[in-house]
Design an enzyme around this catalytic site. Sequence first.
Site, PDB file in Angstrom:
ATOM      1  N   GLY A  67      81.776  77.476  28.451  1.00 28.55           N
ATOM      2  CA  GLY A  67      81.860  76.062  28.786  1.00 28.55           C
ATOM      3  C   GLY A  67      82.657  75.789  30.046  1.00 28.55           C
TER       4      GLY A  67
ATOM      5  N   GLN B 201      88.257  71.575  32.592  1.00 25.64           N
ATOM      6  CA  GLN B 201      89.127  72.546  31.923  1.00 25.64           C
ATOM      7  C   GLN B 201      90.496  71.943  31.632  1.00 25.64           C
ATOM      8  OE1 GLN B 201      88.807  76.344  31.282  1.00 25.64           O
ATOM      9  NE2 GLN B 201      87.047  75.114  30.760  1.00 25.64           N
TER      10      GLN B 201
ATOM     11  N   GLY C 188      92.314  77.589  32.876  1.00 19.37           N
ATOM     12  CA  GLY C 188      91.744  77.321  31.552  1.00 19.37           C
ATOM     13  C   GLY C 188      92.769  77.012  30.486  1.00 19.37           C
ATOM     14  N   GLU C 189      93.927  77.654  30.561  1.00 17.31           N
ATOM     15  CA  GLU C 189      94.920  77.468  29.522  1.00 17.31           C
ATOM     16  C   GLU C 189      96.083  76.583  29.943  1.00 17.31           C
ATOM     17  OE1 GLU C 189      94.999  81.445  27.053  1.00 17.31           O
ATOM     18  OE2 GLU C 189      94.051  81.716  28.979  1.00 17.31           O
TER      19      GLU C 189
ATOM     20  N   THR D  12      84.449  71.133  37.506  1.00 14.00           N
ATOM     21  CA  THR D  12      84.616  72.006  36.343  1.00 14.00           C
ATOM     22  C   THR D  12      86.103  72.257  36.072  1.00 14.00           C
ATOM     23  OG1 THR D  12      84.289  73.946  37.759  1.00 14.00           O
ATOM     24  CG2 THR D  12      82.372  73.135  36.561  1.00 14.00           C
TER      25      THR D  12
ATOM     26  N   GLY E 213      85.615  79.190  23.020  1.00 15.05           N
ATOM     27  CA  GLY E 213      86.206  80.408  22.458  1.00 15.05           C
ATOM     28  C   GLY E 213      87.696  80.232  22.203  1.00 15.05           C
ATOM     29  N   PHE E 214      88.425  79.863  23.269  1.00 16.42           N
ATOM     30  CA  PHE E 214      89.855  79.520  23.181  1.00 16.42           C
ATOM     31  C   PHE E 214      90.718  80.672  22.680  1.00 16.42           C
ATOM     32  CE2 PHE E 214      87.253  75.704  22.216  1.00 16.42           C
ATOM     33  CZ  PHE E 214      87.423  75.065  23.430  1.00 16.42           C
TER      34      PHE E 214
ATOM     35  N   ASN F 124      86.026  74.531  42.077  1.00 17.52           N
ATOM     36  CA  ASN F 124      85.121  73.409  41.810  1.00 17.52           C
ATOM     37  C   ASN F 124      85.915  72.311  41.095  1.00 17.52           C
ATOM     38  OD1 ASN F 124      83.306  71.629  40.484  1.00 17.52           O
ATOM     39  ND2 ASN F 124      81.683  73.168  40.544  1.00 17.52           N
ATOM     40  N   PRO F 125      86.216  71.213  41.802  1.00 18.40           N
ATOM     41  CA  PRO F 125      87.063  70.170  41.214  1.00 18.40           C
ATOM     42  C   PRO F 125      86.506  69.606  39.914  1.00 18.40           C
ATOM     43  CG  PRO F 125      86.772  69.795  43.563  1.00 18.40           C
ATOM     44  CD  PRO F 125      85.845  70.924  43.195  1.00 18.40           C
TER      45      PRO F 125
HETATM   46 MO1  MOS Z   1      92.568  82.703  25.734  1.00 17.62          MO
HETATM   47  S1  MOS Z   1      93.801  82.192  24.152  1.00 17.62           S
HETATM   48  O1  MOS Z   1      93.369  84.070  26.375  1.00 17.62           O
HETATM   49  O2  MOS Z   1      90.974  83.009  25.237  1.00 17.62           O
END
Ligand code: MOS
Length: 765
Positions: free
Chosen positions: A494, A666, A731-732, A662, A267-268, A659-660
């Site tokens: 994901g 990321q 994630g980011e 996953t 998605g991102f 979880n190292p």
């Molecule tokens: Mo993220 S750019 O907040 O899906």
Amino acid sequence: MSVMQNILETVAHFVSDKQKDPLLDQEVYLGQSVVRVDGADKVRGEARFTSEFKLDNMSYAVPVYSTIAKGKIRKIDAASAQQAPGVLAVITFENIMRMKAPPIVDFHNIGKGFALSDLPIMQNAEVHWDGEPVAIVVADTPERAEDAASLVSVEYDAETPDVSFEGMKPKAIVPSDIMGEPPELEIGAVKNAMSEAEVSIRNVYRAARYNHNAIEPHATIAAWDEQGGLLVYDSTQSVNLTAHTLSYIFDLKVQDIRVVAPFVGGGFGGKIGWSNTPLCVAAAHAVNRPVKLALSRKGVFRMVGGRTISEQEVALGARKDGKLTALIHTGLTATTTSGRYAEQCTFPPRHLYASPNLFVGQKIVYLDTVANTWMRAPGESIGTFALESAMDELAHELKMDPIELRRINEPEKDPTKDIEFSSRHLTEAYRRGAEKFGWQRRNPEPRSQRDGKWLVGQGVATAYYPFMRFPAKVRIQICADGSAIVQTPGSEMGMGLATTQIQHAADRLGLPLDRVNFQYGDSSLPDTPMLAGGSNQTATIIAAVRAAVEELHRELLTLAQERADSPLKSAKYEDLEARNGGLFWAGDTDRGETYAAILQKGGQPSAEAETSSGPPMETMKHSMASYGAQFCEVRVNEESGELRVPRWLGSFDCGTVVNPKTAASQFRGGIIMGIGMALTEETLFDERRGRIMNPSLAEYHVPVNLDVPYIEIIYNGIPDDQAPLGARGIGELGITGAAAAIANAVFNATGKRVRDLPITLDKLL
Ligand code: MOS
């Protein structure tokens, strides 16, 4: 007033999460590299993504995109499309159902759903960007729909669009706010401090436009039932927010809409709030049968926004010993009058360095393009490119190690908010990263390391991404056999949502992994404004599960204590631990009862709790963010300018890692996206007419395996007392600092400072 203050004012009550989480001391699965629970299904192709669902009597929609950036549709000739084989409908503004213009993103009221633009969707003859859908063709097969779409001819009365970023600069304005924060901020007397600085630098950093290219292009399947209810499969980052947005646009009760997305192929930030979803719903209404609208790769470029083009200026003033005396970071980004999203590129300088004098400020220009949107660490990814390149330039001026420069400017509390950090161990991340990467072996002299024709260099930069958490609801049921069902409408794009949440719920409930069933990705689950965005989802669900499990345990204890013979008879909630599938006295292995026994003896088939976590008070009282140190090596061919990245190490400070396996995935994904941003990706935009020129993966280059080295990931693993389970977002974080680390390594290798992304070989010759 900040977003969080607003949220707090609108929420009447909250659950305190201040005590140390006892689970941190007794975890079984947390912190383990548990294999993805859905990994095998994904590998076998058995995990179904939106496009793969099959409904009876399905038909297929294909959009027709405008070829002008501004003006009016004069005439649409749909006759030949209508007569083409298999065509069920050609939908245009003249015959489409009435839809309300969607609600724009509003963080004060996120639960009502949102879109990235509040333009009416195909409701009139006006055209606002090149690529705006002007017709939808529906046919009995995708091929016939595609073919018929090519037969629709549209005549326009074109007007001159504003599409030049350069050209619109004189009309730049200061937006009213940036994600709820003030657009400008000044501390001290920055101009004086700059002019009196012993050492200073001032430079402009530019980044290209970037487009979203998740592996799964956007797709929707919509089906209306006879009662006017709506079933929607949608590749979305939030099933329940999408349901709310559709309820607004189509004037339906949200309970009459069910949005389903068990798996989303990335998605991102780009998979929520775009017009492909309501257009599919309207098409299904028009043909009165289920419709699938699966965008082509080109369609995603046309209809879905990406990361804005940007220009930032950073000026740094320092004493000879490296102490910052002045920091100025300003930025200009593009947006649209219908979207009004000012990408937050000046957020990093608000939180990263101690400087007694500081100014940050952002401006925007309005362009006639598709609305811009979030794209993995929006703001922080381009913001850290500018700021962290500038820090490297200052270190070079000072003849100081860039890690040392950062260390001595590490702030004791948040530089712009008068609050303490919840947990900040960036210096430790640098220390561990430098050791593992072998930073000491680097020669700081530019162009001093060589391997034949290859110039070799190393660079570092700071990664930074704020902590976010939303109030959320989960429902947990303990079944007669003692197993658990956990329900919440999260999204799996994901990241390993189900895997990490099963780990957490299993530990929290004292159950084996295979006794926890985690249900998500369906808006018929508890309605709560859940969004897989802002790297919040793991912490958000963990907090809600913790609250629900507590409620459930108290319920089960009460039930057990109705019986005189229960070993829990005299227990208080605080005396107990969840383990071996039940509630047991802490420290006493045998004294207690399983959930199954409590239910059976109490004559109940199951127990259930539906509970909300409170608003994120922690982010009001503390400055909370994840941090990291990005280390990379580059090789630049002296003759051709070819650039390779043979080595990368990311050292992160993100609290507890659930979880190292996953988590590392990321981080690697973020860094790879950062390599793309720095080296290969660029949306080519024709500023004469406002059209994207490279809407395909053949011409828009995302990094491929040969562009990506083995990426080593390490992290401090220091829990954050203020975050659920001590875990902050990941994630980011990985994309932040990545482009600067590369640019800094390129300078070390070649002596050339490239300040505009992407760093293509022509800039190195
Ligand atoms: Mo993220 S750019 O907040 O899906």
